[in-house]
Design a protein around this motif. Sequence first.
Motif, short mmCIF file in Angstrom:
data_model
loop_
_atom_site.label_atom_id
_atom_site.label_comp_id
_atom_site.label_asym_id
_atom_site.label_seq_id
_atom_site.Cartn_x
_atom_site.Cartn_y
_atom_site.Cartn_z
N SER A 33 54.06 32.05 -23.71
CA SER A 33 53.63 31.52 -25.01
C SER A 33 52.11 31.60 -25.13
O SER A 33 51.41 30.59 -25.23
CB SER A 33 54.11 30.07 -25.16
N VAL A 34 51.60 32.83 -25.15
CA VAL A 34 50.16 33.04 -25.23
C VAL A 34 49.80 33.82 -26.49
O VAL A 34 50.60 34.61 -26.99
CB VAL A 34 49.62 33.81 -23.99
N ALA A 35 48.59 33.59 -26.98
CA ALA A 35 48.07 34.33 -28.13
C ALA A 35 47.46 35.65 -27.64
O ALA A 35 47.40 35.92 -26.44
CB ALA A 35 47.02 33.49 -28.85
N SER A 36 47.01 36.46 -28.59
CA SER A 36 46.43 37.77 -28.25
C SER A 36 45.23 37.66 -27.32
O SER A 36 44.92 38.59 -26.59
CB SER A 36 46.01 38.50 -29.52
N ASP A 37 44.55 36.50 -27.34
CA ASP A 37 43.37 36.31 -26.48
C ASP A 37 43.75 35.64 -25.15
O ASP A 37 42.89 35.16 -24.43
CB ASP A 37 42.30 35.49 -27.21
N TYR A 38 45.07 35.59 -24.86
CA TYR A 38 45.61 35.06 -23.60
C TYR A 38 45.58 33.52 -23.52
O TYR A 38 45.98 32.97 -22.49
CB TYR A 38 44.91 35.67 -22.37
N ARG A 39 45.11 32.84 -24.55
CA ARG A 39 45.17 31.37 -24.51
C ARG A 39 46.61 30.92 -24.69
O ARG A 39 47.34 31.44 -25.53
CB ARG A 39 44.30 30.77 -25.61
N HIS A 40 47.01 29.90 -23.91
CA HIS A 40 48.36 29.37 -23.99
C HIS A 40 48.49 28.46 -25.20
O HIS A 40 47.52 27.82 -25.63
CB HIS A 40 48.71 28.61 -22.70
N ILE A 41 49.68 28.38 -25.76
CA ILE A 41 49.92 27.57 -26.96
C ILE A 41 49.56 26.10 -26.75
O ILE A 41 49.10 25.43 -27.68
CB ILE A 41 51.38 27.74 -27.46
N THR A 42 49.75 25.60 -25.53
CA THR A 42 49.40 24.19 -25.28
C THR A 42 47.90 23.99 -25.40
O THR A 42 47.43 22.94 -25.86
CB THR A 42 49.87 23.74 -23.89
N GLU A 43 47.12 25.00 -25.01
CA GLU A 43 45.67 24.93 -25.13
C GLU A 43 45.26 24.99 -26.60
O GLU A 43 44.37 24.25 -27.04
CB GLU A 43 45.07 26.12 -24.36
N ILE A 44 45.96 25.84 -27.37
CA ILE A 44 45.60 26.03 -28.78
C ILE A 44 45.96 24.78 -29.61
O ILE A 44 45.12 24.22 -30.32
CB ILE A 44 46.30 27.29 -29.34
N LEU A 45 47.23 24.35 -29.50
CA LEU A 45 47.64 23.19 -30.31
C LEU A 45 47.13 21.87 -29.73
O LEU A 45 46.99 20.89 -30.45
CB LEU A 45 49.16 23.15 -30.43
N GLY A 46 46.85 21.87 -28.42
CA GLY A 46 46.34 20.65 -27.79
C GLY A 46 44.88 20.39 -28.07
O GLY A 46 44.40 19.27 -27.85
#
Length: 394
Positions: A33-46
């Motif tokens: 569950s990572v974005a194109s920049d390799y950040r995980h969704i928990t990092e993005i939404l968190g």
Amino acid sequence: MNMKVLSGLDVVTRNLPAGLRGKKIGLLCHSSSVASDYRHITEILGSTNECSLAALFGPQHGLSGQTQDNMIEWESTTDPVMGIPVYSLYGTHRKPTPEMLEGIEVLVADLQDVGARLYTYIWTVKLCMEACAEAGIPLWILDRPNPIGRVPVDGPVLSEEYFTFVGGACIPLCHRMTIGEMALWLREKYIPGCELNVIRAEGWSRNSMYCETGLPWVLPSPNMPTQQSAAVYPGTVLAEALNVSEGRGTVIPFELIGAPWIDGRSLLREMRSRNLPGCSFRMHDFIPTFNKYAGDYCRGIQIHVTDPSDFRPVATALHLFDAIIRTSPDGALKFNPPPYEYEYRLMPFDILSGDSRMREVLTRGLPLNEETERWETQTEVFLSDFRHLALYKE
């Protein structure tokens, strides 16, 4: 063919939909569950103040892809950074309980599927759809490409009497759908009360392979290391229900098939003589480090996919198992008895393949072309039924 594709997660990262703003979110996700920049969704939404994460949910293999094999359950815990509950949906519970959903206003799912009906993530989503419908909570799916979209639809359509945790819809074994499209199918056929929103992947066309998307590949489960693994998987995964190694315990699972009692040279000759489309075979022996025949010398072959648009993974596997029977001592190939993936009554091979017919064809030495023609008839019905739900062009 290279395309610039945005996953559903990339789309919501760019602009969070109104239906998620200000909401307390439960999040079903995993290692991919990572974005194109390799950040995980928990990092993005968190880290955004536009919504808040209330709980995390993880499918088979855990939130980080940590559990190696089938039927290795994992326990719920608490996220050490955010201090929110992390619920296992592959253990004591496979369906979220009302208590788990308490205080959650929206459930968001971001899972990478691999294009095979028996991959369990969509069946976790199905159970979440049922729980959300019962609790009156909307479910949002952040869609991702089917990594083997160019591989044709192949294999039997699952019969309803064989529904289990490795199959809960009447779809083919190799189906070409995304996880979002499968969820739309599930809502239409089985869970009409689910309030479902699918955020499409942008720029993706179905007739492509994952390497052409430009998106990062993060293995969605420990034995799915590459796109090549995913391409052969809808067929060779059936070996999980046989006394042959499907290459678990090697670095290229599902591309290798073998056993100590197989005659590799005879098997290779037999497979090459069949002139199967879209693939080539090569003798390759191996010693698995775990799972079946751990530490034992296995003789076998590797399947190389040379043209995904021509390759039929399930038909190829059917030929492979038939060739193993014909080049091995009588009775050497055996079908494993239950249990398998929470099913204690039905034969594992049957619930994986879709019904008992493929097993009967192999055990009775019946014509393989009659079996593959049966699938094609089923597939035509499925495709005409699915067409109005398709989110992506060919």
